[in-house]
Design a protein around this motif. Structure first.
Motif, PDB file in Angstrom:
ATOM      1  N   THR A 114      47.699  36.356  -1.276  1.00 30.92           N
ATOM      2  CA  THR A 114      48.561  36.765  -0.182  1.00 30.92           C
ATOM      3  C   THR A 114      49.888  36.003  -0.179  1.00 30.92           C
ATOM      4  OG1 THR A 114      48.685  37.056   2.225  1.00 30.92           O
ATOM      5  CG2 THR A 114      47.590  35.074   1.418  1.00 30.92           C
ATOM      6  N   CYS A 116      51.330  35.381   2.759  1.00 31.26           N
ATOM      7  CA  CYS A 116      51.418  34.889   4.137  1.00 31.26           C
ATOM      8  C   CYS A 116      52.120  33.533   4.144  1.00 31.26           C
ATOM      9  CB  CYS A 116      50.032  34.766   4.754  1.00 31.26           C
ATOM     10  SG  CYS A 116      50.030  34.050   6.414  1.00 31.26           S
ATOM     11  N   CYS A 126      45.348  26.827   7.142  1.00 32.32           N
ATOM     12  CA  CYS A 126      45.137  28.158   6.557  1.00 32.32           C
ATOM     13  C   CYS A 126      43.731  28.212   5.972  1.00 32.32           C
ATOM     14  CB  CYS A 126      46.169  28.463   5.475  1.00 32.32           C
ATOM     15  SG  CYS A 126      45.831  29.992   4.571  1.00 32.32           S
ATOM     16  N   ALA A 137      48.475  31.332  11.666  1.00 33.34           N
ATOM     17  CA  ALA A 137      49.216  32.527  12.071  1.00 33.34           C
ATOM     18  C   ALA A 137      48.763  33.071  13.419  1.00 33.34           C
ATOM     19  CB  ALA A 137      49.075  33.616  11.008  1.00 33.34           C
ATOM     20  N   THR A 142      53.426  36.516  13.572  1.00 32.13           N
ATOM     21  CA  THR A 142      52.496  37.534  13.045  1.00 32.13           C
ATOM     22  C   THR A 142      53.201  38.820  12.632  1.00 32.13           C
ATOM     23  OG1 THR A 142      52.049  38.364  15.281  1.00 32.13           O
ATOM     24  CG2 THR A 142      50.581  36.650  14.425  1.00 32.13           C
ATOM     25  N   ALA A 145      51.717  40.235   9.622  1.00 40.67           N
ATOM     26  CA  ALA A 145      50.260  40.140   9.572  1.00 40.67           C
ATOM     27  C   ALA A 145      49.567  41.491   9.692  1.00 40.67           C
ATOM     28  CB  ALA A 145      49.777  39.193  10.678  1.00 40.67           C
ATOM     29  N   ALA A 156      46.014  37.573   7.302  1.00 34.74           N
ATOM     30  CA  ALA A 156      46.930  37.830   6.188  1.00 34.74           C
ATOM     31  C   ALA A 156      46.709  39.230   5.619  1.00 34.74           C
ATOM     32  CB  ALA A 156      46.720  36.794   5.088  1.00 34.74           C
TER      33      ALA A 156
END
Length: 325
Positions: A114, A116, A126, A137, A142, A145, A156
């Motif tokens: 990802t 993210c 994370c 997140a 977001t 997201a 993510a």
């Protein structure tokens, strides 16, 4: 970047045998090297597998077989893919940059991690990077997201464009292990939702390597489209993307395929909307109803509610584009 040893196995068996927890496979390296520079992935050995994986694209009795080491740009320009599976080419050409597509392998595209920002910032929690650390997140930004398939463990989204097309076309991932026997995983089962192990992106066994991607013959080579909505036209990941394909008999939809990126932890198929469209007239009214069905499946977060109307519009436009393909 942590110092590492480079090894070059000469067979698939050697490659798989050498794949320990502290080692990583290297093909194109377009994602792995970024992860190493950010100290997210810190292997002490890289196994260069370019010489053991196929770079062939071949027609088969049941469809097409794409070697794991075929470069993205080569697949996008391949005449067989363009004539039989153009959705794959459309999706590839919406991803990354020409330079990266020239290096990135097809199998590597499936395994990319990802993008993210909480995954890439090692100062933030994370669960995907470090299991049990939390999801930064959830109370953070977001906008990029997920809006479906997420949970408090991870929000993510999967970054690939190619994978969205492969999902829509019911591809299979061909893998090989220490016993040198090929097996396959349906594409819909290859990538994972976060569940309780968001650090695991896919269901590829630890003692296996991807050797090919197979796509079955299908009737979607004439009426298909790939739409990607993003912040800029080049080298940006999807806010929302849609792979759409229709099999038509006149103006009646015989079969439909719809998949999206930028919305979930894995490439996401819209099965209920596909069922709704089957047998319907290919017109804007039915396309709008399909988009409404899809919207009802979503669960946006605070900060990305805008993705729902964006997705609805993208579904409608992608389906309309199929009629002019």
């Amino acid at each position: 970047m942590r110092p590492f040893t480079l090894q070059k196995p000469t067979t698939i068996g050697q490659a798989v045998s050498g794949k320990k927890e502290s080692a990583q496979f290297l093909a194109g390296g377009t994602n792995l090297l970024d992860l190493m520079k950010k100290h997210i992935s810190q292997p002490d050995r890289l196994l260069d597998i370019n010489s053991v994986l196929s770079e062939k694209i071949e027609s088969t009795a049941g469809g097409i077989r794409i070697g794991a080491n075929v470069r993205n740009s080569a697949a996008a320009a391949n005449e067989l893919i363009l004539s039989k599976f153009p959705l794959v080419s459309h999706a590839i050409l919406k991803g990354a940059s020409p330079q990266i597509r020239n290096m990135a392998s097809m199998a590597g595209n499936l395994l990319q991690r990802t993008r993210c920002p909480y995954f890439y910032d090692t100062s933030l929690p994370c669960n995907k990077r470090k299991a049990g650390s939390g999801c930064g997140a959830l109370k953070g930004e977001t906008r990029m997201a997920a809006i479906v398939g997420h949970n408090p463990q991870c929000v993510a989204v999967h970054p690939s464009d190619l994978c969205i097309a492969l999902s829509a076309l019911d591809a299979r991932v061909i893998i090989n292990g220490k016993d040198n026997k090929e097996t396959s995983i349906p594409f819909k089962d290859f990538h994972k939702l976060p569940g309780t192990n968001p650090e695991k992106d896919n269901n590829l066994p630890a003692n296996a390597i991807i050797t090919a991607i197979e796509i079955p013959s299908n009737p979607f080579n004439k009426n298909c489209s790939y739409l990607k909505l993003r912040d800029r036209e080049s080298y940006a990941f999807a806010l929302v993307s849609v792979a759409a394909a229709l099999q038509l008999n006149g103006n009646r939809i015989v079969e439909a395929r719809l998949a999206s990126g930028g919305v979930a932890h894995k490439p996401w198929r819209w099965y209920e909307a596909e069922k709704f469209l089957k047998g319907k007239t290919a017109d804007l009214s039915n396309f709008k109803q399909a988009a409404e069905i899809i919207a009802r499946e979503t669960h946006p977060l605070n900060g990305n509610e805008f993705k729902v109307p964006m997705l609805k519009g993208a579904i409608e436009v992608a389906l309309q584009n199929c009629l002019t393909a």
